[in-house]
Design a protein around this motif. Structure first.
Motif, PDB file in Angstrom:
ATOM      1  N   CYS A  99      69.638 -72.216  -6.221  1.00 58.05           N
ATOM      2  CA  CYS A  99      68.692 -72.538  -7.292  1.00 58.05           C
ATOM      3  C   CYS A  99      68.234 -73.988  -7.150  1.00 58.05           C
ATOM      4  CB  CYS A  99      69.362 -72.351  -8.654  1.00 58.05           C
ATOM      5  SG  CYS A  99      68.273 -72.702 -10.053  1.00 58.05           S
ATOM      6  N   MET A 100      66.912 -74.191  -7.196  1.00 57.93           N
ATOM      7  CA  MET A 100      66.370 -75.552  -7.227  1.00 57.93           C
ATOM      8  C   MET A 100      66.343 -75.989  -8.679  1.00 57.93           C
ATOM      9  SD  MET A 100      65.286 -78.161  -5.550  1.00 57.93           S
ATOM     10  CE  MET A 100      64.533 -77.832  -3.972  1.00 57.93           C
ATOM     11  N   TYR A 101      66.982 -77.116  -8.952  1.00 60.52           N
ATOM     12  CA  TYR A 101      67.087 -77.638 -10.318  1.00 60.52           C
ATOM     13  C   TYR A 101      66.319 -78.953 -10.407  1.00 60.52           C
ATOM     14  CZ  TYR A 101      69.211 -80.171 -14.220  1.00 60.52           C
ATOM     15  OH  TYR A 101      69.414 -80.906 -15.357  1.00 60.52           O
ATOM     16  N   LYS A 102      65.508 -79.086 -11.438  1.00 58.59           N
ATOM     17  CA  LYS A 102      64.809 -80.341 -11.697  1.00 58.59           C
ATOM     18  C   LYS A 102      65.322 -80.873 -13.025  1.00 58.59           C
ATOM     19  CE  LYS A 102      60.349 -82.579 -12.149  1.00 58.59           C
ATOM     20  NZ  LYS A 102      58.897 -82.422 -12.210  1.00 58.59           N
ATOM     21  N   GLY A 103      65.936 -82.071 -12.978  1.00 59.72           N
ATOM     22  CA  GLY A 103      66.430 -82.662 -14.210  1.00 59.72           C
ATOM     23  C   GLY A 103      67.637 -83.555 -13.998  1.00 59.72           C
ATOM     24  N   VAL A 111      72.755 -74.729 -15.466  1.00 60.45           N
ATOM     25  CA  VAL A 111      72.355 -74.045 -14.235  1.00 60.45           C
ATOM     26  C   VAL A 111      73.566 -73.356 -13.611  1.00 60.45           C
ATOM     27  CG1 VAL A 111      71.216 -74.289 -11.996  1.00 60.45           C
ATOM     28  CG2 VAL A 111      70.646 -75.853 -13.828  1.00 60.45           C
ATOM     29  N   TYR A 112      74.671 -74.083 -13.540  1.00 56.57           N
ATOM     30  CA  TYR A 112      75.895 -73.500 -12.992  1.00 56.57           C
ATOM     31  C   TYR A 112      76.316 -72.271 -13.802  1.00 56.57           C
ATOM     32  CZ  TYR A 112      76.989 -77.039  -9.477  1.00 56.57           C
ATOM     33  OH  TYR A 112      76.978 -77.843  -8.352  1.00 56.57           O
ATOM     34  N   ASP A 113      76.220 -72.358 -15.124  1.00 52.96           N
ATOM     35  CA  ASP A 113      76.580 -71.220 -15.970  1.00 52.96           C
ATOM     36  C   ASP A 113      75.722 -70.008 -15.641  1.00 52.96           C
ATOM     37  OD1 ASP A 113      78.509 -72.770 -17.211  1.00 52.96           O
ATOM     38  OD2 ASP A 113      77.328 -73.123 -19.032  1.00 52.96           O
ATOM     39  N   GLU A 114      74.402 -70.221 -15.512  1.00 55.64           N
ATOM     40  CA  GLU A 114      73.497 -69.107 -15.186  1.00 55.64           C
ATOM     41  C   GLU A 114      73.762 -68.562 -13.790  1.00 55.64           C
ATOM     42  OE1 GLU A 114      69.257 -68.917 -15.761  1.00 55.64           O
ATOM     43  OE2 GLU A 114      69.473 -69.808 -17.747  1.00 55.64           O
ATOM     44  N   ALA A 130      80.849 -75.493  -4.211  1.00 57.75           N
ATOM     45  CA  ALA A 130      79.453 -75.654  -4.626  1.00 57.75           C
ATOM     46  C   ALA A 130      78.826 -76.785  -3.825  1.00 57.75           C
ATOM     47  CB  ALA A 130      79.380 -75.964  -6.114  1.00 57.75           C
ATOM     48  N   TYR A 131      77.647 -76.504  -3.275  1.00 57.49           N
ATOM     49  CA  TYR A 131      76.868 -77.536  -2.581  1.00 57.49           C
ATOM     50  C   TYR A 131      75.773 -78.020  -3.512  1.00 57.49           C
ATOM     51  CZ  TYR A 131      78.903 -76.151   1.915  1.00 57.49           C
ATOM     52  OH  TYR A 131      79.756 -75.887   2.951  1.00 57.49           O
ATOM     53  N   GLU A 132      75.578 -79.322  -3.542  1.00 63.31           N
ATOM     54  CA  GLU A 132      74.423 -79.916  -4.200  1.00 63.31           C
ATOM     55  C   GLU A 132      73.667 -80.691  -3.137  1.00 63.31           C
ATOM     56  OE1 GLU A 132      75.671 -82.172  -7.635  1.00 63.31           O
ATOM     57  OE2 GLU A 132      76.441 -80.390  -8.652  1.00 63.31           O
ATOM     58  N   ASP A 146      63.234 -86.144 -13.415  1.00 70.16           N
ATOM     59  CA  ASP A 146      62.488 -85.849 -12.194  1.00 70.16           C
ATOM     60  C   ASP A 146      63.383 -85.672 -10.968  1.00 70.16           C
ATOM     61  OD1 ASP A 146      59.992 -85.902 -13.463  1.00 70.16           O
ATOM     62  OD2 ASP A 146      59.904 -88.092 -13.313  1.00 70.16           O
ATOM     63  N   LEU A 147      64.706 -85.716 -11.159  1.00 70.83           N
ATOM     64  CA  LEU A 147      65.621 -85.519 -10.036  1.00 70.83           C
ATOM     65  C   LEU A 147      65.541 -84.069  -9.547  1.00 70.83           C
ATOM     66  CD1 LEU A 147      68.654 -87.514 -11.434  1.00 70.83           C
ATOM     67  CD2 LEU A 147      67.291 -88.113  -9.422  1.00 70.83           C
ATOM     68  N   LEU A 148      65.511 -83.886  -8.223  1.00 68.76           N
ATOM     69  CA  LEU A 148      65.461 -82.548  -7.620  1.00 68.76           C
ATOM     70  C   LEU A 148      66.748 -82.292  -6.843  1.00 68.76           C
ATOM     71  CD1 LEU A 148      61.849 -82.274  -6.165  1.00 68.76           C
ATOM     72  CD2 LEU A 148      62.821 -81.005  -8.089  1.00 68.76           C
ATOM     73  N   THR A 149      67.453 -81.232  -7.225  1.00 72.24           N
ATOM     74  CA  THR A 149      68.724 -80.889  -6.609  1.00 72.24           C
ATOM     75  C   THR A 149      68.760 -79.377  -6.361  1.00 72.24           C
ATOM     76  OG1 THR A 149      69.785 -82.615  -7.945  1.00 72.24           O
ATOM     77  CG2 THR A 149      71.231 -81.045  -6.846  1.00 72.24           C
ATOM     78  N   ARG A 150      69.047 -78.986  -5.125  1.00 72.44           N
ATOM     79  CA  ARG A 150      69.277 -77.564  -4.847  1.00 72.44           C
ATOM     80  C   ARG A 150      70.779 -77.322  -4.955  1.00 72.44           C
ATOM     81  NH1 ARG A 150      67.071 -73.122  -3.557  1.00 72.44           N
ATOM     82  NH2 ARG A 150      65.038 -73.975  -3.030  1.00 72.44           N
ATOM     83  N   ILE A 151      71.150 -76.361  -5.783  1.00 68.62           N
ATOM     84  CA  ILE A 151      72.555 -75.977  -5.954  1.00 68.62           C
ATOM     85  C   ILE A 151      72.765 -74.685  -5.180  1.00 68.62           C
ATOM     86  CG2 ILE A 151      74.336 -75.338  -7.607  1.00 68.62           C
ATOM     87  CD1 ILE A 151      72.615 -76.897  -9.734  1.00 68.62           C
ATOM     88  N   GLU A 152      73.812 -74.655  -4.368  1.00 65.30           N
ATOM     89  CA  GLU A 152      74.101 -73.481  -3.557  1.00 65.30           C
ATOM     90  C   GLU A 152      75.564 -73.106  -3.724  1.00 65.30           C
ATOM     91  OE1 GLU A 152      72.214 -73.431   0.263  1.00 65.30           O
ATOM     92  OE2 GLU A 152      70.480 -73.312  -1.042  1.00 65.30           O
ATOM     93  N   LEU A 153      75.809 -71.862  -4.102  1.00 65.96           N
ATOM     94  CA  LEU A 153      77.158 -71.356  -4.295  1.00 65.96           C
ATOM     95  C   LEU A 153      77.424 -70.267  -3.260  1.00 65.96           C
ATOM     96  CD1 LEU A 153      77.156 -70.998  -8.197  1.00 65.96           C
ATOM     97  CD2 LEU A 153      77.843 -72.971  -6.821  1.00 65.96           C
TER      98      LEU A 153
END
Length: 156
Positions: A99-103, A111-114, A130-132, A146-153
């Motif tokens: 999931c790409m997360y902005k915030g 985001v992790y919960d979802e 978990a990768y960020e 405006d921070l952009l982070t891709r979270i990968e599980l």
């Protein structure tokens, strides 16, 4: 089906070598440690005349906030020799819920919960890490929103 606020997908992670440092840190010391480690790795890569093959990441192997087991690094094109605690490694291969997360980093729990709910709903099993992947940093943006982070599980 439950409505999600984030665009969650499943993707396949292929072999991706990295240059990284794996260490233990408290949450309070982590931001400084990440910055210092990124600088060390970038200096090492520059000395080897190698560019990162993508944005930097942190892999979290546990959630013990006083003793976080983390791997901090950059993807690279080829497996490189290590030096001291700078080691060649790789991003775990296989299926990832992504999931790409902005915030703001401090609001990432939702985001992790979802993502974890998505894993359960679709019958997957999380591998426990978990990768960020950080596409920018607090120094690059005017607002933490405006921070952009891709979270990968990684999943099975």
């Amino acid at each position: 089906m439950t409505e999600t606020r984030y665009a969650i997908e499943v993707r396949e992670q292929h072999f991706q070598p990295v240059m990284s440092v794996r260490t233990i840190s408290s949450l309070s010391k982590l931001p400084q440690l990440i910055g210092e480690t990124y600088e060390r790795i970038m200096l090492f890569l520059k000395e080897m005349d190698v560019n990162p093959a993508g944005p930097p990441f942190v892999c979290y192997y546990n959630l013990d906030m006083e003793h976080l087991d983390v791997e901090i690094g950059f993807p690279v094109e080829d497996v490189l020799p290590g030096e001291g605690d700078l080691c060649p490694s790789e991003i775990v291969q296989g299926k990832m819920v992504s999931c790409m997360y902005k915030g703001n980093y401090e609001k990432m729990n939702a985001v992790y919960d979802e993502m974890n709910a998505y894993i359960s709903l679709h019958g997957y099993k999380a591998k426990g890490m978990a990768y960020e992947i950080y596409y920018n940093s607090p120094m690059d943006v005017k607002s933490a929103e405006d921070l952009l982070t891709r979270i990968e599980l990684p999943i099975e």
